[in-house]
Design a protein around this motif. Sequence first.
Motif, short mmCIF file in Angstrom:
data_model
loop_
_atom_site.label_atom_id
_atom_site.label_comp_id
_atom_site.label_asym_id
_atom_site.label_seq_id
_atom_site.Cartn_x
_atom_site.Cartn_y
_atom_site.Cartn_z
N UNK A 42 0.81 -1.21 0.00
CA UNK A 42 0.00 0.00 0.00
C UNK A 42 0.85 1.27 0.00
N UNK A 43 2.15 1.11 -0.22
CA UNK A 43 3.02 2.28 -0.35
C UNK A 43 3.61 2.78 0.95
N UNK A 44 3.73 1.90 1.94
CA UNK A 44 4.25 2.32 3.25
C UNK A 44 5.64 2.94 3.15
N UNK A 45 6.50 2.39 2.28
CA UNK A 45 7.82 2.97 2.06
C UNK A 45 7.81 3.97 0.91
N UNK A 55 11.82 9.59 -8.62
CA UNK A 55 12.16 8.71 -9.75
C UNK A 55 12.15 7.27 -9.23
N UNK A 56 10.95 6.82 -8.89
CA UNK A 56 10.78 5.49 -8.31
C UNK A 56 9.96 4.63 -9.26
N UNK A 57 10.45 3.43 -9.51
CA UNK A 57 9.69 2.45 -10.28
C UNK A 57 9.24 1.36 -9.33
N UNK A 58 7.96 1.06 -9.34
CA UNK A 58 7.40 0.04 -8.47
C UNK A 58 7.10 -1.21 -9.28
N UNK A 59 7.52 -2.36 -8.78
CA UNK A 59 7.17 -3.64 -9.38
C UNK A 59 6.29 -4.38 -8.38
N UNK A 60 5.04 -4.51 -8.71
CA UNK A 60 4.05 -5.09 -7.79
C UNK A 60 3.23 -6.13 -8.52
N UNK A 61 3.14 -7.32 -7.95
CA UNK A 61 2.45 -8.43 -8.59
C UNK A 61 0.94 -8.43 -8.34
N UNK A 68 -4.92 0.39 -6.03
CA UNK A 68 -4.94 1.31 -4.89
C UNK A 68 -3.93 2.45 -5.09
N UNK A 69 -2.72 2.10 -5.49
CA UNK A 69 -1.66 3.10 -5.67
C UNK A 69 -1.96 4.08 -6.80
N UNK A 70 -2.54 3.57 -7.87
CA UNK A 70 -2.82 4.42 -9.03
C UNK A 70 -3.84 5.51 -8.73
N UNK A 79 6.18 11.33 -10.07
CA UNK A 79 6.58 10.74 -11.36
C UNK A 79 6.78 9.23 -11.23
N UNK A 80 6.18 8.65 -10.21
CA UNK A 80 6.36 7.22 -9.96
C UNK A 80 5.72 6.40 -11.07
N UNK A 81 6.46 5.40 -11.52
CA UNK A 81 5.98 4.48 -12.54
C UNK A 81 5.66 3.15 -11.88
N UNK A 82 4.46 2.63 -12.13
CA UNK A 82 4.03 1.38 -11.51
C UNK A 82 3.93 0.30 -12.57
N UNK A 83 4.60 -0.83 -12.30
CA UNK A 83 4.54 -1.99 -13.19
C UNK A 83 3.81 -3.12 -12.50
N UNK A 84 2.74 -3.58 -13.11
CA UNK A 84 2.04 -4.76 -12.62
C UNK A 84 2.77 -5.97 -13.18
N UNK A 85 3.65 -6.56 -12.37
CA UNK A 85 4.50 -7.64 -12.87
C UNK A 85 5.08 -8.44 -11.70
N UNK A 86 5.60 -9.59 -12.05
CA UNK A 86 6.30 -10.46 -11.11
C UNK A 86 7.76 -10.04 -11.08
N UNK A 87 8.29 -9.74 -9.91
CA UNK A 87 9.67 -9.27 -9.80
C UNK A 87 10.67 -10.30 -10.31
N UNK A 88 10.28 -11.58 -10.33
CA UNK A 88 11.16 -12.64 -10.84
C UNK A 88 11.15 -12.73 -12.36
N UNK A 89 10.17 -12.08 -12.98
CA UNK A 89 10.05 -12.12 -14.45
C UNK A 89 10.25 -10.76 -15.10
#
Length: 267
Positions: A42-45, A55-61, A68-70, A79-89
Motif C-alpha cells: 500500500x506504499x508504506x515505504x 524517480x521510483x519504479x514500483x514492481x508489484x504483482x 490502490x496506488x494508481x 513521477x512514480x511508474x508502476x509496473x504490474x508484474x512479477x519481480x522474478x520475471x
Amino acid sequence: MKFFLKKGYGQHLLKDKYIINKIISIINPKHHNIMVEIGSGLGALTIPMIKYNNCISIIEIDKNFVHYLMYNKQIIESKIKIYLDDALKFNYNLLIKKHKKKLRIFGSLPYNIATTLIFHLFNNYIDNIKDMNFIMQKEVVNTLTANTGEKNYGCLSIMAQFYCRIKSLIEIHPKSFYPIPKVFSNMVYIKPYKKNPYKLNNIYLLKKIVQKAFSMRRKILRNSLKDIFSVDELNLFGIDYKIRAENVSISEYCQLAQYLELNNYSL
C-alpha cells in the motif's frame, strides 16, 4: 485492509511509522538515484520516500495494490511508474536502458521468494545494481551474513558473499507488520563489489563444490569432497582435510573451483 491481502503472495505490510522512517533514513535516497521498489504493498515505504526522490519504479504483482496506488493522490502527483508484474520475471534492463544509471533496489520481500529473487538479481543484473536494501526473514539474513566457522555459515552465505558485501542493519519486530508474522525480520544492505575479490569465471563449479561439501556438513572434507579432491590436492591449497565444510573460507572454496577450472574438470 484485509480485502487486499493474498495469502499465496506471503504479504505482510509494514505499518510501524517509526520503523518506516528509520528504513528510509538508512536507505538515504537522493534525488538523482534510480530507485526500484519490489512489492510496494500500500506504499508504506513509497509514499514517504517521494519527498526525497520521485524517480521510483514500483514492481508489484498484486493488481489490487496497483489499483490502490494508481488512485493515491501522492502517487498521482509524483513521477512514480508502476509496473504490474512479477519481480522474478520483470525485465530490469528496461529501467537500466531508460535511465542509463545503476539501480538502487529496495523493498520488503515476501519470505517465500526472498532468496530466489536476490539470486535472480545477482545472476542477471549484478553489474547494473548500485545497491539493495531489503527487509527479509531474520534467519535468512543471519545466514546471508554469516562468517566462516559460524553456525549459520553455509551454501547461501558463500554464494551471496561471492557477489556482494552484505550487512545486517536493524531488527524489525513482528508487530511492525500487518498481519503479524510468526518470525522476526531484519533489514539487510547488499552492495555488489566494484571489483570482485574472488577471481573466478566458472561460478557453477563453486556452487557444486559448496553444495557437495555442505550436503555432508558433519563429515570432514576428506569424506565430503572425496569424489572431487584428494587429500594431496586439499593440502596443495593449505586446506586441512580434517576440517568440516563450515571451516573453509570463501577464498579457499574459490581456489578449489579455480583448480577444477584450470584442469577442465566438470561436475
